[in-house]
Design a protein around this motif. Structure first.
Motif, PDB file in Angstrom:
ATOM      1  N   TYR A  60      49.537 107.817   8.748  1.00  0.00           N
ATOM      2  CA  TYR A  60      49.279 106.666   9.610  1.00  0.00           C
ATOM      3  C   TYR A  60      50.120 106.785  10.882  1.00  0.00           C
ATOM      4  O   TYR A  60      51.341 106.958  10.805  1.00  0.00           O
ATOM      5  CB  TYR A  60      49.660 105.359   8.907  1.00  0.00           C
ATOM      6  CG  TYR A  60      48.689 104.907   7.850  1.00  0.00           C
ATOM      7  CD1 TYR A  60      47.595 104.099   8.175  1.00  0.00           C
ATOM      8  CD2 TYR A  60      48.867 105.264   6.515  1.00  0.00           C
ATOM      9  CE1 TYR A  60      46.703 103.678   7.195  1.00  0.00           C
ATOM     10  CE2 TYR A  60      47.980 104.843   5.534  1.00  0.00           C
ATOM     11  CZ  TYR A  60      46.899 104.047   5.877  1.00  0.00           C
ATOM     12  OH  TYR A  60      46.021 103.625   4.909  1.00  0.00           O
ATOM     13  N   LEU A  62      51.202 104.455  14.017  1.00  0.00           N
ATOM     14  CA  LEU A  62      51.281 103.018  14.269  1.00  0.00           C
ATOM     15  C   LEU A  62      51.582 102.736  15.738  1.00  0.00           C
ATOM     16  O   LEU A  62      52.460 103.373  16.340  1.00  0.00           O
ATOM     17  CB  LEU A  62      52.366 102.403  13.384  1.00  0.00           C
ATOM     18  CG  LEU A  62      52.177 102.648  11.878  1.00  0.00           C
ATOM     19  CD1 LEU A  62      53.460 102.338  11.127  1.00  0.00           C
ATOM     20  CD2 LEU A  62      51.020 101.823  11.338  1.00  0.00           C
ATOM     21  N   ILE A  86      44.913  96.740  10.792  1.00  0.00           N
ATOM     22  CA  ILE A  86      46.329  96.712  10.429  1.00  0.00           C
ATOM     23  C   ILE A  86      46.524  96.100   9.047  1.00  0.00           C
ATOM     24  O   ILE A  86      47.436  96.495   8.308  1.00  0.00           O
ATOM     25  CB  ILE A  86      47.159  95.978  11.505  1.00  0.00           C
ATOM     26  CG1 ILE A  86      48.654  96.287  11.330  1.00  0.00           C
ATOM     27  CG2 ILE A  86      46.882  94.480  11.500  1.00  0.00           C
ATOM     28  CD1 ILE A  86      49.030  97.740  11.507  1.00  0.00           C
ATOM     29  N   ALA A  89      46.086  98.836   6.642  1.00  0.00           N
ATOM     30  CA  ALA A  89      47.267  99.705   6.619  1.00  0.00           C
ATOM     31  C   ALA A  89      48.367  99.096   5.759  1.00  0.00           C
ATOM     32  O   ALA A  89      49.007  99.800   4.963  1.00  0.00           O
ATOM     33  CB  ALA A  89      47.771  99.932   8.042  1.00  0.00           C
ATOM     34  N   ALA A 103      46.720 100.623  13.994  1.00  0.00           N
ATOM     35  CA  ALA A 103      46.987 101.883  13.290  1.00  0.00           C
ATOM     36  C   ALA A 103      45.777 102.806  13.373  1.00  0.00           C
ATOM     37  O   ALA A 103      44.628 102.354  13.455  1.00  0.00           O
ATOM     38  CB  ALA A 103      47.324 101.611  11.824  1.00  0.00           C
ATOM     39  N   TYR A 105      44.486 106.559  11.312  1.00  0.00           N
ATOM     40  CA  TYR A 105      44.774 107.234  10.045  1.00  0.00           C
ATOM     41  C   TYR A 105      43.966 108.520   9.950  1.00  0.00           C
ATOM     42  O   TYR A 105      42.789 108.557  10.338  1.00  0.00           O
ATOM     43  CB  TYR A 105      44.400 106.314   8.888  1.00  0.00           C
ATOM     44  CG  TYR A 105      44.609 106.907   7.505  1.00  0.00           C
ATOM     45  CD1 TYR A 105      45.880 107.202   7.042  1.00  0.00           C
ATOM     46  CD2 TYR A 105      43.525 107.150   6.670  1.00  0.00           C
ATOM     47  CE1 TYR A 105      46.081 107.726   5.775  1.00  0.00           C
ATOM     48  CE2 TYR A 105      43.714 107.669   5.387  1.00  0.00           C
ATOM     49  CZ  TYR A 105      44.990 107.966   4.954  1.00  0.00           C
ATOM     50  OH  TYR A 105      45.181 108.484   3.695  1.00  0.00           O
TER      51      TYR A 105
END
Length: 332
Positions: A60, A62, A86, A89, A103, A105
């Motif tokens: 991830y 951020l 988010i 996440a 985020a 990924y």
């Protein structure tokens, strides 16, 4: 001792930290290596009994400032990077600290336990009948016959060879200076800290504000790293410990209660744009380079070694070797 410098000290993420910020030359090596690592780990375990622990956790990122560029890169390169809500996440990584707002990924990103990887590679080399491993044998200079490099001088005497490959990490530039070659590879210090948590504490790697947390299978959590231009000094510092611990707690607040098991430093082989030098050195017949991988040595290593072997043996190279050729780069 084999594999005791930056190969040992790094975090072991099988990806550049921000892959979209690198040139296509770095991307090409990284993609080949990422696809190769799972079979490499299996092969080394089968041959040596040492498990490098190629651990696919995903990663991830951020609150990226350049999220749009990251997503455009992923579409262009066909990599599985995507925006996640988010809330999703936080559900996936419940120990994540508060305050993050967005985020992205990538599911297929792995990490490898690099001290075990280098141990497995060393064991594999020792089992090869045509390989002699000489450790604690410092190279003091090169042997030349006219324009040709024919070997090296070491603390244990001369070693002669048809071809000499310099793969000395952060020390490569210093070593080549003895031939009058100005190679812009210099040491860049990086410090790490290690925590021990429960095995299921952190399910994925997380990265924010240039700092990352990497879970090992046994619950160890690596947090790194600093970027310091201090020459060949590898001394861990209190300043770095404080900074890294603060970053760790911001990412994963529960680490405030965890003990720092270890702190260490390593020296990356810094190079312009992080593009390694792979190939023959012009004007020095018999001399070859595979060095200057900067922050991505582990992820680029399999492809770099395969490309060098292809060039040495006159085989069709796995990727275009031109971007890595020493000729025409810097003063070479």
């Amino acid at each position: 001792m084999t594999g005791q410098e930056s190969s040992w000290a790094g975090g072991g993420i099988v990806s550049p930290l921000y892959p979209w910020r690198y040139s296509p030359a770095v991307t090409a090596l990284a993609h080949w290596s990422q696809d190769f690592y799972p079979q490499l780990g299996e092969q080394l375990l089968a041959e040596t009994g040492v498990d490098p622990e190629v651990h696919v956790t995903g990663l991830y990122w951020l609150d990226l400032d350049d999220e749009a560029e990251a997503l455009a890169w992923a579409r262009r390169e066909g990599r599985p990077l995507s925006v996640v809500g988010i809330d999703e996440a936080y559900r996936s990584v419940p120990v994540l600290g508060p305050g993050f707002s967005h985020a992205v990924y990538m599911a297929e990103v792995a990490n490898v336990r690099n001290p075990r990887l280098t141990r497995a590679l060393r064991e594999a080399l020792l089992r090869m009948p045509n390989v002699t491993l000489r450790e604690h044998c410092a190279v003091q200079g090169f042997l030349r016959e006219g324009e040709r490099v024919v070997g090296v001088r070491t603390a244990d005497g001369e070693l002669r060879a048809d071809r000499v490959v310099v793969a000395a990490g952060a020390w490569s530039g210093e070593l080549l200076a003895g031939l009058g070659i100005e190679l812009p590879v210099e040491p860049v210090k990086g410090q790490m800290i290690l925590f021990k948590c429960a095995e299921d504490f952190l399910p994925s790697m997380v990265l924010a504000k240039g700092r990352y947390a990497i879970p090992r299978r046994d619950g160890h959590i690596l947090v790194g790293s600093t970027l310091e231009h201090v020459g060949f000094d590898k001394t861990p510092t209190e300043e770095a410990l404080v900074s890294l611990r603060a970053s760790a707690i911001e990412l994963l607040p529960a680490l405030a209660e965890a003990e720092v098991v270890k702190q260490w430093a390593g020296l990356r082989p810094g190079s312009p744009e992080g593009i390694p030098y792979i190939g023959p050195v012009p004007g020095f017949d018999g001399l070859w380079l595979n060095c200057g991988h900067y922050r991505n040595g582990l992820v680029l290593a399999p492809a770099s070694c395969r490309l060098l072997a292809d060039l040495l043996l006159g085989r069709e190279p796995i990727i275009d070797p031109a971007p890595y050729a020493p000729a025409g780069r810097g003063s070479l």
